[in-house]
Design an enzyme around this catalytic site. Structure first.
Site, PDB file in Angstrom:
ATOM      1  N   ALA A 246     -13.862  33.363  18.998  1.00 13.48           N
ATOM      2  CA  ALA A 246     -13.131  32.733  17.902  1.00 13.48           C
ATOM      3  C   ALA A 246     -12.923  31.276  18.285  1.00 13.48           C
ATOM      4  CB  ALA A 246     -11.788  33.425  17.732  1.00 13.48           C
TER       5      ALA A 246
ATOM      6  N   GLU B  69     -17.102  40.915  19.853  1.00 17.46           N
ATOM      7  CA  GLU B  69     -16.552  41.774  18.787  1.00 17.46           C
ATOM      8  C   GLU B  69     -17.471  41.789  17.560  1.00 17.46           C
ATOM      9  OE1 GLU B  69     -12.747  39.636  19.144  1.00 17.46           O
ATOM     10  OE2 GLU B  69     -11.808  41.602  19.163  1.00 17.46           O
TER      11      GLU B  69
ATOM     12  N   GLU C  86     -10.328  37.148  26.698  1.00 16.02           N
ATOM     13  CA  GLU C  86      -9.076  36.693  26.074  1.00 16.02           C
ATOM     14  C   GLU C  86      -7.908  36.621  27.047  1.00 16.02           C
ATOM     15  OE1 GLU C  86     -11.211  38.798  24.673  1.00 16.02           O
ATOM     16  OE2 GLU C  86     -11.487  38.275  22.569  1.00 16.02           O
TER      17      GLU C  86
ATOM     18  N   GLY D 152     -14.553  36.977  20.309  1.00 18.06           N
ATOM     19  CA  GLY D 152     -14.952  37.304  18.936  1.00 18.06           C
ATOM     20  C   GLY D 152     -16.456  37.470  18.781  1.00 18.06           C
TER      21      GLY D 152
END
Ligand code: COA
Length: 258
Positions: free
Chosen positions: A65, A113, A133, A110
């Site tokens: 992200a 993911e 993270e 992300g």
């Protein structure tokens, strides 16, 4: 047409390339908005039989992200951000048309993911996977804690989530996170070859496989009951009649997705 994505449609295969190579294809608000538009296209365009998601440039699939959008978010805003990511990735996971990740480099946070929300993954040998993270005082928010456990089992997932350790493509293959490891040059070609085979099968039957396999991990569904229903639905399709007749008549079936 898009600011952050490139798309091509060739032989029924729609390739979506996340195109922010200077930011290692990090997922910002615009990428999510545009990704949702491409998912509308996958759903509505009858010419699209399956899709590939990949990243631009030689270095990254998606490095996570976009961390620059995290500053100053309060708890509610952060939860909304996670919900937006989860909703988009659930659309990928539940797409009745196959969507495959061609992982061409870093698939972190992300990015990992996103790859895990695809129906399966092919990786080039320079790919690296991880959920880093905890290095940022965060946890994955786009389904990573759930899908990593589903795909590689709880023990190894726990270790990767808690340690932020990155694994290479071969380890990812050993763990079942990716199906194939290719050279960077042959990644897309190899992924397309698999999709050419899948695209030659009965599309509604392929969709029934996706729905039934996804039901394993959906506690609101009974997977066996889903399978029975999808099996029954298949019998109501022209493609099932064509497939069984073609077998008996010793000819190649021509499926219409009806
Ligand atoms: N969000 C925003 N920008 C990112 C990013 C992310 N997740 N990952 C990389 N970038 C940006 C960098 O800030 C840099 O931008 P700049 O040139 O304007 O400074 C550019 O992409 C190149 O990254 P850089 O860190 O210089 O490349 P590197 O080869 O030294 O390192 C990584 C590569 C992947 C190891 C490193 O970029 C990284 O750790 N990224 C973050 C991974 C992460 O924590 N993801 C989870 C986010 S929740």
């Amino acid at each position: 047409m898009f600011q952050t994505l490139l798309t091509t449609l060739e032989n029924g295969i729609y390739t979506i390339t996340i195109n922010r190579p200077d930011k290692l294809n990090a997922l910002n608000k615009t990428v999510f908005e545009e990704l949702n538009k491409t998912l509308d296209e996958v759903k509505n365009n009858v010419e699209i039989k399956s899709a590939i998601i990949t990243g631009a440039g030689p270095k990254a699939f998606v490095a996570g992200a976009d961390i620059s959008e995290f500053g100053g978010l309060n708890k509610e805003e952060a939860m909304a951000l996670a919900k937006r990511g989860q909703d988009t990735f659930l659309r990928i996971e539940n797409s009745p048309k196959p969507i495959v990740a061609a992982v061409n480099g870093f698939a972190l946070g992300g990015g990992c993911e996103l790859a895990m929300s695809c129906h399966f993954r092919v990786a080039s040998e320079n790919a690296k996977f991880g959920q880093p993270e905890v290095n940022l005082g965060l946890i994955p928010g786009y389904g990573g804690t759930q899908r990593l456990v589903q795909l590689i089992g709880k023990g190894k997932a726990m270790e990767l989530l808690m340690s932020a350790h990155l694994i290479d493509a071969n380890e990812a293959k050993q763990l079942g996170l990716v199906n194939y490891v290719t050279t960077p040059e042959t990644l897309l070609e190899h992924t397309k070859k698999i999709l050419v085979i899948i695209n030659s099968k009965a599309p509604l039957a392929v969709a029934g496989c996706i729905k039934s396999a996804n039901a394993v991990f959906d506690e609101t569904k009974d997977g066996y009951a889903t399978e029975i229903e999808e099996f029954g639905n298949a019998f109501a399709t022209d493609d099932m009649k064509e497939g069984t007749s073609a077998f008996l008549e010793k000819r190649k079936a021509i499926f219409k997705g009806k």
